[in-house]
Enzyme design. Structure first.
Site, PDB file in Angstrom:
ATOM      1  N   ILE A 193       0.905  -1.154   0.000  1.00 42.92           N
ATOM      2  CA  ILE A 193       0.000   0.000   0.000  1.00 42.92           C
ATOM      3  C   ILE A 193       0.937   1.196   0.000  1.00 42.92           C
ATOM      4  O   ILE A 193       1.545   1.527   1.010  1.00 42.92           O
ATOM      5  CB  ILE A 193      -0.925   0.007   1.219  1.00 42.92           C
ATOM      6  CG1 ILE A 193      -1.806  -1.237   1.221  1.00 42.92           C
ATOM      7  CG2 ILE A 193      -1.785   1.287   1.219  1.00 42.92           C
ATOM      8  CD1 ILE A 193      -2.656  -1.400   2.464  1.00 42.92           C
ATOM      9  N   PRO A 194       1.117   1.840  -1.152  1.00 43.28           N
ATOM     10  CA  PRO A 194       2.226   2.776  -1.351  1.00 43.28           C
ATOM     11  C   PRO A 194       2.007   4.165  -0.732  1.00 43.28           C
ATOM     12  O   PRO A 194       1.928   5.176  -1.433  1.00 43.28           O
ATOM     13  CB  PRO A 194       2.331   2.854  -2.874  1.00 43.28           C
ATOM     14  CG  PRO A 194       0.921   2.636  -3.338  1.00 43.28           C
ATOM     15  CD  PRO A 194       0.341   1.628  -2.376  1.00 43.28           C
ATOM     16  N   CYS A 195       1.962   4.209   0.583  1.00 45.51           N
ATOM     17  CA  CYS A 195       1.745   5.490   1.252  1.00 45.51           C
ATOM     18  C   CYS A 195       2.923   6.444   1.040  1.00 45.51           C
ATOM     19  O   CYS A 195       2.770   7.654   1.226  1.00 45.51           O
ATOM     20  CB  CYS A 195       1.462   5.278   2.737  1.00 45.51           C
ATOM     21  SG  CYS A 195       2.702   4.312   3.592  1.00 45.51           S
ATOM     22  N   HIS A 196       4.072   5.940   0.615  1.00 43.57           N
ATOM     23  CA  HIS A 196       5.203   6.818   0.304  1.00 43.57           C
ATOM     24  C   HIS A 196       4.914   7.679  -0.932  1.00 43.57           C
ATOM     25  O   HIS A 196       5.615   8.657  -1.173  1.00 43.57           O
ATOM     26  CB  HIS A 196       6.485   5.996   0.089  1.00 43.57           C
ATOM     27  CG  HIS A 196       6.396   5.024  -1.041  1.00 43.57           C
ATOM     28  ND1 HIS A 196       5.784   3.791  -0.912  1.00 43.57           N
ATOM     29  CD2 HIS A 196       6.812   5.109  -2.327  1.00 43.57           C
ATOM     30  CE1 HIS A 196       5.855   3.150  -2.067  1.00 43.57           C
ATOM     31  NE2 HIS A 196       6.466   3.926  -2.942  1.00 43.57           N
TER      32      HIS A 196
END
Length: 189
Positions: free
Chosen positions: A154-157
């Site tokens: 889950i690419p919260c970056h």
């Protein structure tokens, strides 16, 4: 005579069956150690450690075959090799199923919206809030992203503050490294 006003209570989350969790440490090219935790059906936690820092890793890991861990490890290895600096983006394999059952509905909505941000692209917290139809919820989006148990998958970056980087639970050096691997917004770093 006064009447008592009933207190509002939160709806109880459904009880989940006890599941056996297994974890594995994965050395990821250009990133370092990542610890992945899963049950038989889905990935439920990822811990990313800075290069050389093993303080967040747990002692016991699973080395044998495990469908979800094997799929997650393959994804991480491909991710580590798929950075834009090499001049081309490789197709990432399918991510394993993700278990978000213990999160609030709003947090799940935020994390699902974050999954729609393509490799190498980014949105601001306000941009994610607008995707959800809640344009005033940028701060709540940031708080929900801080509860992301499965970074990278889950690419919260890929979500930044309108003023700069914003935060990252694994630390800003890891966020910067992930952004560099994807060549995200070099002008914002």
């Amino acid at each position: 005579m006064t009447t008592a006003v009933p207190r509002r209570t939160r709806a109880a989350r459904p009880a989940l069956p006890a599941v056996a969790l297994v974890r594995r440490r994965v050395a990821v090219e250009h990133l370092g150690w990542v610890e992945i935790t899963a049950h038989d059906q889905a990935l439920c936690e990822v811990v990313v450690c800075a290069l050389g820092d093993h303080s967040r890793l747990r002692a016991r890991t699973h080395a044998g075959a495990h469908r979800v861990l094997d799929q997650a490890e393959g994804y991480l290895q491909a991710y580590g090799r798929s950075h834009v600096r090499q001049g081309r983006l490789r197709q990432l394999p399918a991510a394993p199923p993700l278990d978000l059952a213990l999160l609030s509905p709003f947090t799940r909505d935020v994390l699902e919206a974050t999954c729609s941000i393509p490799f190498g692209a980014y949105l601001t917290y306000g941009g994610v809030a607008r995707l959800l139809g809640r344009p005033g919820a940028a701060r709540a989006v940031g708080q929900a992203l801080g509860r992301n148990p499965i970074p990278i998958f889950i690419p919260c970056h890929r979500v930044l503050s309108h003023q700069g980087l914003g935060g990252f639970t694994s630390g800003l050096p890891i966020k910067l490294l992930l952004m560099e691997l994807e060549d995200i917004a070099s002008e914002r770093r």
